[in-house]
Design a protein around this motif. Sequence first.
Motif, PDB file in Angstrom:
ATOM      1  N   ALA A  37     162.053  52.971  29.733  1.00 34.23           N
ATOM      2  CA  ALA A  37     162.055  54.254  29.028  1.00 34.23           C
ATOM      3  C   ALA A  37     161.413  55.366  29.844  1.00 34.23           C
ATOM      4  CB  ALA A  37     161.325  54.115  27.688  1.00 34.23           C
ATOM      5  N   SER A  38     160.371  55.025  30.613  1.00 32.76           N
ATOM      6  CA  SER A  38     159.610  56.052  31.339  1.00 32.76           C
ATOM      7  C   SER A  38     160.055  56.244  32.772  1.00 32.76           C
ATOM      8  CB  SER A  38     158.121  55.695  31.332  1.00 32.76           C
ATOM      9  OG  SER A  38     157.892  54.512  32.103  1.00 32.76           O
ATOM     10  N   GLY A  39     160.688  55.215  33.359  1.00 36.16           N
ATOM     11  CA  GLY A  39     161.070  55.294  34.767  1.00 36.16           C
ATOM     12  C   GLY A  39     159.922  55.025  35.718  1.00 36.16           C
ATOM     13  N   LEU A  40     158.772  54.622  35.196  1.00 30.77           N
ATOM     14  CA  LEU A  40     157.609  54.327  36.043  1.00 30.77           C
ATOM     15  C   LEU A  40     157.646  52.875  36.512  1.00 30.77           C
ATOM     16  CD1 LEU A  40     154.782  56.063  33.969  1.00 30.77           C
ATOM     17  CD2 LEU A  40     155.806  56.884  36.094  1.00 30.77           C
ATOM     18  N   PRO A  41     157.055  52.581  37.681  1.00 34.54           N
ATOM     19  CA  PRO A  41     156.992  51.193  38.158  1.00 34.54           C
ATOM     20  C   PRO A  41     156.119  50.337  37.238  1.00 34.54           C
ATOM     21  CG  PRO A  41     156.443  52.771  39.903  1.00 34.54           C
ATOM     22  CD  PRO A  41     156.459  53.535  38.621  1.00 34.54           C
ATOM     23  N   LEU A  42     156.463  49.074  37.148  1.00 34.35           N
ATOM     24  CA  LEU A  42     155.691  48.161  36.290  1.00 34.35           C
ATOM     25  C   LEU A  42     154.206  48.112  36.641  1.00 34.35           C
ATOM     26  CD1 LEU A  42     157.972  45.067  35.525  1.00 34.35           C
ATOM     27  CD2 LEU A  42     156.693  46.445  33.882  1.00 34.35           C
ATOM     28  N   PRO A  43     153.831  48.049  37.931  1.00 34.14           N
ATOM     29  CA  PRO A  43     152.392  48.017  38.239  1.00 34.14           C
ATOM     30  C   PRO A  43     151.650  49.252  37.719  1.00 34.14           C
ATOM     31  CG  PRO A  43     153.655  47.340  40.151  1.00 34.14           C
ATOM     32  CD  PRO A  43     154.637  47.865  39.149  1.00 34.14           C
ATOM     33  N   THR A  44     152.294  50.430  37.787  1.00 31.13           N
ATOM     34  CA  THR A  44     151.672  51.651  37.276  1.00 31.13           C
ATOM     35  C   THR A  44     151.486  51.572  35.772  1.00 31.13           C
ATOM     36  OG1 THR A  44     152.641  52.963  39.056  1.00 31.13           O
ATOM     37  CG2 THR A  44     151.916  54.156  37.085  1.00 31.13           C
ATOM     38  N   ILE A  45     152.536  51.116  35.079  1.00 27.15           N
ATOM     39  CA  ILE A  45     152.462  50.999  33.622  1.00 27.15           C
ATOM     40  C   ILE A  45     151.402  49.986  33.222  1.00 27.15           C
ATOM     41  CG2 ILE A  45     153.725  50.194  31.584  1.00 27.15           C
ATOM     42  CD1 ILE A  45     156.175  51.524  32.684  1.00 27.15           C
ATOM     43  N   HIS A  46     151.350  48.862  33.939  1.00 30.61           N
ATOM     44  CA  HIS A  46     150.360  47.829  33.609  1.00 30.61           C
ATOM     45  C   HIS A  46     148.949  48.383  33.754  1.00 30.61           C
ATOM     46  CE1 HIS A  46     147.902  44.157  34.209  1.00 30.61           C
ATOM     47  NE2 HIS A  46     148.719  43.687  33.270  1.00 30.61           N
ATOM     48  N   ARG A  47     148.697  49.159  34.800  1.00 27.96           N
ATOM     49  CA  ARG A  47     147.364  49.720  35.019  1.00 27.96           C
ATOM     50  C   ARG A  47     147.003  50.715  33.914  1.00 27.96           C
ATOM     51  NH1 ARG A  47     148.405  51.587  39.520  1.00 27.96           N
ATOM     52  NH2 ARG A  47     148.607  53.820  39.068  1.00 27.96           N
ATOM     53  N   LEU A  48     147.960  51.584  33.558  1.00 25.27           N
ATOM     54  CA  LEU A  48     147.697  52.568  32.516  1.00 25.27           C
ATOM     55  C   LEU A  48     147.494  51.911  31.153  1.00 25.27           C
ATOM     56  CD1 LEU A  48     150.348  55.239  33.569  1.00 25.27           C
ATOM     57  CD2 LEU A  48     147.865  55.513  33.707  1.00 25.27           C
ATOM     58  N   ILE A  49     148.354  50.947  30.845  1.00 18.94           N
ATOM     59  CA  ILE A  49     148.242  50.264  29.550  1.00 18.94           C
ATOM     60  C   ILE A  49     146.927  49.501  29.448  1.00 18.94           C
ATOM     61  CG2 ILE A  49     149.156  48.301  28.231  1.00 18.94           C
ATOM     62  CD1 ILE A  49     150.713  50.781  27.665  1.00 18.94           C
ATOM     63  N   ARG A  50     146.514  48.873  30.540  1.00 17.15           N
ATOM     64  CA  ARG A  50     145.247  48.126  30.539  1.00 17.15           C
ATOM     65  C   ARG A  50     144.085  49.070  30.235  1.00 17.15           C
ATOM     66  NH1 ARG A  50     144.382  44.848  35.818  1.00 17.15           N
ATOM     67  NH2 ARG A  50     144.117  46.967  36.609  1.00 17.15           N
ATOM     68  N   THR A  51     144.129  50.290  30.794  1.00 17.23           N
ATOM     69  CA  THR A  51     143.091  51.281  30.519  1.00 17.23           C
ATOM     70  C   THR A  51     143.123  51.706  29.053  1.00 17.23           C
ATOM     71  OG1 THR A  51     143.208  52.109  32.790  1.00 17.23           O
ATOM     72  CG2 THR A  51     142.203  53.559  31.140  1.00 17.23           C
ATOM     73  N   LEU A  52     144.323  51.954  28.528  1.00 13.61           N
ATOM     74  CA  LEU A  52     144.454  52.374  27.133  1.00 13.61           C
ATOM     75  C   LEU A  52     144.018  51.272  26.171  1.00 13.61           C
ATOM     76  CD1 LEU A  52     147.870  54.252  27.429  1.00 13.61           C
ATOM     77  CD2 LEU A  52     145.649  55.302  26.940  1.00 13.61           C
ATOM     78  N   VAL A  53     144.298  50.026  26.521  1.00 11.74           N
ATOM     79  CA  VAL A  53     143.829  48.901  25.704  1.00 11.74           C
ATOM     80  C   VAL A  53     142.304  48.864  25.690  1.00 11.74           C
ATOM     81  CG1 VAL A  53     143.703  46.378  25.554  1.00 11.74           C
ATOM     82  CG2 VAL A  53     145.911  47.501  25.940  1.00 11.74           C
ATOM     83  N   GLY A  54     141.709  49.049  26.854  1.00 11.42           N
ATOM     84  CA  GLY A  54     140.248  49.031  26.939  1.00 11.42           C
ATOM     85  C   GLY A  54     139.594  50.120  26.122  1.00 11.42           C
ATOM     86  N   LEU A  55     140.289  51.253  25.978  1.00 10.61           N
ATOM     87  CA  LEU A  55     139.751  52.373  25.203  1.00 10.61           C
ATOM     88  C   LEU A  55     140.062  52.274  23.711  1.00 10.61           C
ATOM     89  CD1 LEU A  55     140.673  55.273  27.653  1.00 10.61           C
ATOM     90  CD2 LEU A  55     138.378  54.409  27.168  1.00 10.61           C
TER      91      LEU A  55
END
Length: 251
Positions: A37-55
């Motif tokens: 949906a976003s066109g972003l690479p999986l590693p980028t999404i994983h890093r961002l999602i991990r941060t959002l989960v932590g918050l």
Amino acid sequence: MARESSGGVQSLQRAFDLLERLADAGGEASLSELAAASGLPLPTIHRLIRTLVGLGYVRQNSNRRYTLGSRLIRLGETASRQFGTWARPFLARLVDRVGETANLAVLDGDEVVYVAQVPSRHSMRMFTEVGRRVLPHGTGVGKAMLAQLPRDEARALLGRTGLPAYTPNTITDAEELLASLDRVVEQGYALDESEQELGVRCVAVPLRGGPAPAAVSVSGPDSRLTQEAVARMLPDVLAVAEELSLQAGRA
């Protein structure tokens, strides 16, 4: 963090984009779905999602899919209250013009949430508690907002919520409701003909250009809110909706 030429913080923009993608997906998605949906690479999404989960803004389910987190609730509720407070003078002006109760509602996920109301001065008047949540298919504001969505999104939303009957007048067939949305687009307003509550009529106009679907409405007993009365009031409702749309677009 990388900065875009516009001066925005790129990783922050991407994080908020992922939250909106989750919301667009009905609140739940996998990493691969977010990547598509976003066109972003999986590693980028994983890093961002991990941060959002932590918050606490995103939560990972046991099936390894991701959902919007509970920490967003406080932000959303506060934003809704502020939106309602800001809109009240516009609604008060509308009540002065038409003499009936004016409401403002937003689409939050799959539900309509009433965020502001100014009541009529009549002793017999409509009252909807601010913060009340209802399904969109049986309300004027809900139909006004559904009409602004792409038809596949509206169909998917109705598939998730169903179309329970609140009164004998409620539209309970999805295709019939979707067809009625085309008429809402053509005429610029939606009607609730005793579909949520017997004896109540409502005329609703969508706001345009805001950050989220929203609509303003006038409601009252159908003994006063006759078809002729609605026709007289409609220019005022349209005018206030336009004012609110312009102000929301500048916010």
